[in-house]
Design a protein around this motif. Sequence first.
Motif, PDB file in Angstrom:
ATOM      1  N   THR A   1      -7.081  -0.511  -9.991  1.00 43.13           N
ATOM      2  CA  THR A   1      -6.786   0.845 -10.880  1.00 43.13           C
ATOM      3  C   THR A   1      -6.052  -0.048 -12.181  1.00 43.13           C
ATOM      4  OG1 THR A   1      -4.799   0.797  -9.762  1.00 43.13           O
ATOM      5  CG2 THR A   1      -5.917   2.776  -9.565  1.00 43.13           C
TER       6      THR A   1
ATOM      7  N   TYR B   1      -5.768   0.313  -2.298  1.00 41.67           N
ATOM      8  CA  TYR B   1      -6.792   1.066  -1.361  1.00 41.67           C
ATOM      9  C   TYR B   1      -7.018   2.457  -1.369  1.00 41.67           C
ATOM     10  CZ  TYR B   1      -8.895   2.096   3.061  1.00 41.67           C
ATOM     11  OH  TYR B   1     -10.141   2.382   4.064  1.00 41.67           O
ATOM     12  N   TYR B   2      -6.069   3.267  -1.259  1.00 40.55           N
ATOM     13  CA  TYR B   2      -6.352   4.727  -1.479  1.00 40.55           C
ATOM     14  C   TYR B   2      -6.508   4.671  -3.280  1.00 40.55           C
ATOM     15  CZ  TYR B   2      -4.950   5.464   3.235  1.00 40.55           C
ATOM     16  OH  TYR B   2      -4.961   5.624   4.534  1.00 40.55           O
ATOM     17  N   LYS B   3      -7.170   6.078  -3.881  1.00 36.13           N
ATOM     18  CA  LYS B   3      -7.369   6.110  -5.026  1.00 36.13           C
ATOM     19  C   LYS B   3      -6.339   7.302  -5.319  1.00 36.13           C
ATOM     20  CE  LYS B   3     -10.579   3.305  -5.665  1.00 36.13           C
ATOM     21  NZ  LYS B   3     -10.005   2.005  -5.739  1.00 36.13           N
ATOM     22  N   HIS B   4      -5.384   6.621  -6.367  1.00 34.14           N
ATOM     23  CA  HIS B   4      -4.289   7.605  -6.674  1.00 34.14           C
ATOM     24  C   HIS B   4      -4.277   7.856  -8.158  1.00 34.14           C
ATOM     25  CE1 HIS B   4      -2.368   6.440  -2.917  1.00 34.14           C
ATOM     26  NE2 HIS B   4      -2.408   5.337  -3.282  1.00 34.14           N
TER      27      HIS B   4
ATOM     28  N   GLN C   1       0.872   9.971  -9.472  1.00 39.76           N
ATOM     29  CA  GLN C   1       1.426   9.256  -8.055  1.00 39.76           C
ATOM     30  C   GLN C   1       1.504   7.772  -8.403  1.00 39.76           C
ATOM     31  OE1 GLN C   1      -1.470  11.610  -7.797  1.00 39.76           O
ATOM     32  NE2 GLN C   1      -2.103  10.936  -5.837  1.00 39.76           N
TER      33      GLN C   1
ATOM     34  N   VAL D   1       0.659  -1.318   0.034  1.00 44.41           N
ATOM     35  CA  VAL D   1      -0.033   0.017  -0.153  1.00 44.41           C
ATOM     36  C   VAL D   1       0.914   1.418  -0.167  1.00 44.41           C
ATOM     37  CG1 VAL D   1      -1.975   1.187   1.360  1.00 44.41           C
ATOM     38  CG2 VAL D   1      -1.777  -1.227   1.434  1.00 44.41           C
ATOM     39  N   ASP D   2       2.029   1.369   0.793  1.00 45.21           N
ATOM     40  CA  ASP D   2       2.795   2.420   0.727  1.00 45.21           C
ATOM     41  C   ASP D   2       4.142   2.340  -0.036  1.00 45.21           C
ATOM     42  OD1 ASP D   2       3.713   0.400   2.794  1.00 45.21           O
ATOM     43  OD2 ASP D   2       5.284   1.951   3.261  1.00 45.21           O
TER      44      ASP D   2
END
Length: 293
Positions: free
Chosen positions: A143, A109-112, A116, A82-83
Amino acid sequence: IERYKGIIPALITPYTNEGKINEAVTRKLIQHLLSKGVKGLYLSGSTGEGFLQTVEERKQFLEIVVDEVQGEVPVISQVGAVDTNTCVELTKHAAEVGADAVSAVAPFYYKHGSEQIKQHYLDIVNAADIPLIIYHIPDFTGTSGSIDFYEELSKVENIIGLKYTSKDTFFMQQLIDVCGDEFMVFNGPDECCIAGLAVGAHGAIGSTYNIMPEKFVSLFNHFANGNIAAAKQEQYEANRLIRKLLDYDFIAFEREVLTLQGFDVGKPRKPLQQLTDMERSQIRKIVEEFPFL
Ligand code: HMN
């Protein structure tokens, strides 16, 4: 590039009864797969459960595999997380211990935005002197890069290829067309292996190559020799099994088959499916129906 052409199992991570990495079974499974003609090993991806493991476990597993393989075939370690920092740490480690390449899913998880995600891949490839194979698996990450996005990344020094886990063969063919023949594309869905090869994939990375390496090595070799009818026959036979496998979680199913084949790889980590006794006996019956297992 020649070294990577062929069938590459996305290795199951063997666990002990206590759920720790099982070094002895890992070594035994690797020797078995190498003896069947696989052209590499892909670790800690979806099949390898990398996302359910600690960073330390991922490092430990890679070290065992590199030690056992002794350079015989390329070892590709999936370092996605994730990171970005975790990916960078795992990439540096992979380079240090002598892996041949790293691979990474898009950050999930996050929408980038695509900028990015591109930066994330650049941070990975700049972290150490080791080639990167991008891992395209839009159904799992949520994505998908565009053709232009992948074309741009394919020009970056040390980004050497893409593992393509999608059944959209038009998109795959477009990618191969724009990225050029020096950029390796690996087919992801095993049930569409011949279709991926037909549009130009250089090899295939997948989960069912743990349980039936010979079938797919044979498919690949027939295809490479232009014997399409024989390759198609292998794909059809494999798919009769894969269709049954897909009634279960694929990792749970494959772990059970490997156990029946004499590799005590343990259970998948929760929350992956934990098979009931009933399901295990159904799988035993399926294995009996398919003599190539
Ligand atoms: C990995 O470990 O990363 C995978 O092996 C990815 C691989 O492409 C698999 N895809 C998924 O699980 C979504 C396939 O091998 C797949 O398990 C197989 O084709 C059965 O559907």
